[in-house]
Design a protein around this motif. Structure first.
Motif, PDB file in Angstrom:
ATOM      1  N   LEU A  53       5.054   1.783  -1.202  1.00 13.08           N
ATOM      2  CA  LEU A  53       5.653   0.838  -2.149  1.00 13.08           C
ATOM      3  C   LEU A  53       6.393   1.522  -3.298  1.00 13.08           C
ATOM      4  O   LEU A  53       7.188   0.892  -3.993  1.00 13.08           O
ATOM      5  CB  LEU A  53       4.591  -0.138  -2.679  1.00 13.08           C
ATOM      6  CG  LEU A  53       3.322   0.431  -3.324  1.00 13.08           C
ATOM      7  CD1 LEU A  53       3.519   0.699  -4.797  1.00 13.08           C
ATOM      8  CD2 LEU A  53       2.164  -0.523  -3.112  1.00 13.08           C
ATOM      9  N   ALA A  75       1.963  -1.124   3.121  1.00 11.44           N
ATOM     10  CA  ALA A  75       1.611  -2.116   2.090  1.00 11.44           C
ATOM     11  C   ALA A  75       1.857  -3.484   2.696  1.00 11.44           C
ATOM     12  O   ALA A  75       2.649  -3.620   3.633  1.00 11.44           O
ATOM     13  CB  ALA A  75       2.485  -1.949   0.851  1.00 11.44           C
ATOM     14  N   VAL A  76       1.219  -4.486   2.117  1.00  9.30           N
ATOM     15  CA  VAL A  76       1.530  -5.853   2.556  1.00  9.30           C
ATOM     16  C   VAL A  76       2.791  -6.326   1.843  1.00  9.30           C
ATOM     17  O   VAL A  76       3.624  -7.027   2.417  1.00  9.30           O
ATOM     18  CB  VAL A  76       0.325  -6.814   2.349  1.00  9.30           C
ATOM     19  CG1 VAL A  76       0.011  -7.038   0.881  1.00  9.30           C
ATOM     20  CG2 VAL A  76       0.590  -8.140   3.036  1.00  9.30           C
ATOM     21  N   GLY A  77       2.953  -5.928   0.563  1.00  4.51           N
ATOM     22  CA  GLY A  77       4.164  -6.294  -0.183  1.00  4.51           C
ATOM     23  C   GLY A  77       5.334  -5.450   0.301  1.00  4.51           C
ATOM     24  O   GLY A  77       5.149  -4.308   0.734  1.00  4.51           O
ATOM     25  N   LEU A 100      -6.051  -5.720   4.029  1.00  2.54           N
ATOM     26  CA  LEU A 100      -6.421  -5.467   2.627  1.00  2.54           C
ATOM     27  C   LEU A 100      -6.820  -6.730   1.871  1.00  2.54           C
ATOM     28  O   LEU A 100      -7.099  -6.686   0.671  1.00  2.54           O
ATOM     29  CB  LEU A 100      -5.277  -4.754   1.900  1.00  2.54           C
ATOM     30  CG  LEU A 100      -3.862  -5.327   2.056  1.00  2.54           C
ATOM     31  CD1 LEU A 100      -3.662  -6.548   1.232  1.00  2.54           C
ATOM     32  CD2 LEU A 100      -2.842  -4.262   1.713  1.00  2.54           C
ATOM     33  N   ARG A 238       2.074  -8.284  -8.173  1.00  3.16           N
ATOM     34  CA  ARG A 238       3.098  -7.313  -8.565  1.00  3.16           C
ATOM     35  C   ARG A 238       3.348  -7.494 -10.062  1.00  3.16           C
ATOM     36  O   ARG A 238       3.422  -8.629 -10.559  1.00  3.16           O
ATOM     37  CB  ARG A 238       4.411  -7.548  -7.804  1.00  3.16           C
ATOM     38  CG  ARG A 238       4.399  -7.046  -6.369  1.00  3.16           C
ATOM     39  CD  ARG A 238       4.333  -5.513  -6.278  1.00  3.16           C
ATOM     40  NE  ARG A 238       4.383  -5.028  -4.909  1.00  3.16           N
ATOM     41  CZ  ARG A 238       3.323  -4.740  -4.148  1.00  3.16           C
ATOM     42  NH1 ARG A 238       2.090  -4.886  -4.620  1.00  3.16           N
ATOM     43  NH2 ARG A 238       3.487  -4.289  -2.916  1.00  3.16           N
ATOM     44  N   HIS A 285      -3.213   0.094 -10.176  1.00  2.00           N
ATOM     45  CA  HIS A 285      -2.795  -0.427  -8.855  1.00  2.00           C
ATOM     46  C   HIS A 285      -3.741   0.059  -7.742  1.00  2.00           C
ATOM     47  O   HIS A 285      -3.311   0.730  -6.799  1.00  2.00           O
ATOM     48  CB  HIS A 285      -1.339  -0.023  -8.560  1.00  2.00           C
ATOM     49  CG  HIS A 285      -0.673  -0.935  -7.561  1.00  2.00           C
ATOM     50  ND1 HIS A 285       0.671  -1.203  -7.566  1.00  2.00           N
ATOM     51  CD2 HIS A 285      -1.171  -1.637  -6.506  1.00  2.00           C
ATOM     52  CE1 HIS A 285       0.982  -2.025  -6.565  1.00  2.00           C
ATOM     53  NE2 HIS A 285      -0.132  -2.305  -5.912  1.00  2.00           N
ATOM     54  N   SER A 288      -6.160  -2.379  -3.224  1.00  2.00           N
ATOM     55  CA  SER A 288      -6.559  -2.149  -1.820  1.00  2.00           C
ATOM     56  C   SER A 288      -7.258  -0.801  -1.631  1.00  2.00           C
ATOM     57  O   SER A 288      -7.452  -0.350  -0.498  1.00  2.00           O
ATOM     58  CB  SER A 288      -5.314  -2.195  -0.921  1.00  2.00           C
ATOM     59  OG  SER A 288      -4.401  -1.176  -1.294  1.00  2.00           O
ATOM     60  N   ARG A 294      -7.546   1.632   2.913  1.00  2.00           N
ATOM     61  CA  ARG A 294      -6.342   2.465   2.822  1.00  2.00           C
ATOM     62  C   ARG A 294      -6.121   3.244   4.134  1.00  2.00           C
ATOM     63  O   ARG A 294      -4.989   3.441   4.555  1.00  2.00           O
ATOM     64  CB  ARG A 294      -6.433   3.409   1.630  1.00  2.00           C
ATOM     65  CG  ARG A 294      -6.215   2.695   0.284  1.00  2.00           C
ATOM     66  CD  ARG A 294      -4.747   2.473  -0.012  1.00  2.00           C
ATOM     67  NE  ARG A 294      -4.515   1.596  -1.144  1.00  2.00           N
ATOM     68  CZ  ARG A 294      -4.424   1.991  -2.413  1.00  2.00           C
ATOM     69  NH1 ARG A 294      -4.547   3.262  -2.717  1.00  2.00           N
ATOM     70  NH2 ARG A 294      -4.190   1.102  -3.374  1.00  2.00           N
ATOM     71  N   MET A 297      -4.645   0.755   6.517  1.00  2.28           N
ATOM     72  CA  MET A 297      -3.234   0.469   6.195  1.00  2.28           C
ATOM     73  C   MET A 297      -2.325   1.559   6.772  1.00  2.28           C
ATOM     74  O   MET A 297      -1.256   1.277   7.315  1.00  2.28           O
ATOM     75  CB  MET A 297      -3.043   0.383   4.670  1.00  2.28           C
ATOM     76  CG  MET A 297      -3.618  -0.884   4.050  1.00  2.28           C
ATOM     77  SD  MET A 297      -3.752  -0.764   2.242  1.00  2.28           S
ATOM     78  CE  MET A 297      -2.036  -0.755   1.768  1.00  2.28           C
TER      79      MET A 297
HETATM   80  C1  DGY Z   1       0.245  -3.884  -1.172  1.00  2.00           C
HETATM   81  O1  DGY Z   1      -0.222  -3.637  -0.054  1.00  2.00           O
HETATM   82  O2  DGY Z   1       1.279  -4.525  -1.321  1.00  2.00           O
HETATM   83  C2  DGY Z   1      -0.542  -3.409  -2.361  1.00  2.00           C
HETATM   84  O3  DGY Z   1       0.107  -3.564  -3.546  1.00  2.00           O
HETATM   85  C3  DGY Z   1      -1.047  -2.010  -2.164  1.00  2.00           C
HETATM   86  O4  DGY Z   1      -2.117  -2.174  -1.334  1.00  2.00           O
END
Ligand code: DGY
Length: 323
Positions: A53, A75-77, A100, A238, A285, A288, A294, A297
């Motif tokens: 990210l 990341a999910v975002g 996460l 965010r 931050h 997760s 992690r 991910m």
């Molecule tokens: C995401 O995954 O978007 C988080 O901000 C980091 O895990």
């Protein structure tokens, strides 16, 4: 010859194990990211990138990587990636949803409790040697149980918050651009309210909307004006969803009681006025950041990239229309 992949930053080694058999890996194995110029240079000739990210993946990057087939975000975002630019170039973008959810909801709930019960402040007080005696009104905060949790954005993590709130005897209200079905609302124990009611009635307001043009500074001066003086704001989504200067005003003026933040407008920079306040819990931050999550991910991101490189559909595309 195997296709080339750029791994832009340090990842858990299990991800490299997945990529090794299918790609020639160019691994920037460092926690310090590459500059925009170095990222562009590194992606030349690569068919895939596993990025994070903190990497800005824009049109210029994609043009340097003219062979790119997949951008796999750990990341999910994915607000760090220019999705329209990827669509124009037919590049599939993938993310790491689901894995996460509970880890991030755990942290959001922890921030909520910590801010309400003044945990960080009490810890600082004790360590500074300022605890001289038990006092009836020392470090008194706000109860969680019996109060109202407002969830702004009822996606996976928002639902995770609702589940946790059930164990604390809370009323849960929510607002989301897409309303849940009556059956889901009944199952999750949540009540849909309009936006203003969410801010007006929440004792705890937890933000779970993604960052986009519609949500940038969605929580600012006008929203703080609606909130209760005992309200606690939590943000694990965010940073730019919250106007940090307006939050500092609200906390300084006692418009709301406290806040718990995991994310910031200009990470890793934190608004100095927030740093100076006692009534806020600040973490870097780590929503997760459990070892298991992690690691998963990283392996999910590797699986997404490996799938595209071997001609398969990736498990988690965010722009499936390009497939
Ligand atoms: C995401 O995954 O978007 C988080 O901000 C980091 O895990």
């Amino acid at each position: 010859m195997k296709p080339g992949i750029l791994v832009s930053r340090h990842v858990f080694p299990e991800a490299i194990d997945i990529l090794q058999p299918v790609a020639e890996i160019h691994y920037h194995d460092s926690s310090t990211g590459l500059s925009a110029e170095d990222l562009q240079a590194a992606v030349v000739g690569k068919e895939a990138v596993v990025c994070q990210l903190t990497d800005k993946i824009d049109a210029a990057f994609m043009d340097s990587g003219s062979d790119l087939k997949v951008i796999s975000n750990v990341a999910v975002g994915f607000d760090n990636i220019d999705i329209p630019a990827a669509n124009e170039r037919g590049i599939v973008v993938t993310n790491t949803p689901g894995v996460l959810t509970d880890t991030t909801a755990d942290l959001a709930f922890t921030l909520m409790v910590s801010a309400a019960r003044r945990i960080s402040e009490a810890d600082r007080f004790l360590r500074a040697g300022r605890w001289e005696q038990w006092e009836i009104d020392m470090m008194t905060g706000h109860d969680i149980h019996g109060h109202t949790l407002g969830i702004f954005g009822l996606g996976r993590i928002g639902q995770g918050m609702a589940r946790r709130a059930g164990g604390f005897d809370m009323r849960v209200i929510y607002h989301d651009a897409m309303r849940a079905t009556p059956e889901q609302e009944a199952e999750w124990g949540v009540e849909n309210v309009d936006r203003d009611t969410l801010f007006r009635e929440s004792d705890f307001l937890s933000i779970h909307v993604p960052l986009n043009d519609a949500t940038r500074h969605a929580v600012g001066k006008d929203e703080f004006a609606l909130m209760k003086p005992n309200a606690v704001l939590v943000n694990t989504s965010r940073g730019p969803v919250v106007d940090e200067k307006a939050l500092a005003d609200a906390l300084e003026q006692g418009q709301i009681a406290s806040a718990g933040l995991d994310v910031f407008e200009e990470e890793p920079i934190v608004e100095p006025r927030l740093l100076a306040l006692e009534n806020i819990v600040l973490v870097p931050h780590i929503g997760s950041a459990s070892i298991k999550t992690r690691t998963r991910m990283c392996t999910m991101a590797a699986e997404n990239a490996a799938a595209v490189l071997t001609g398969q559909r990736p498990p988690n595309p965010v722009n499936p229309e390009v497939l």
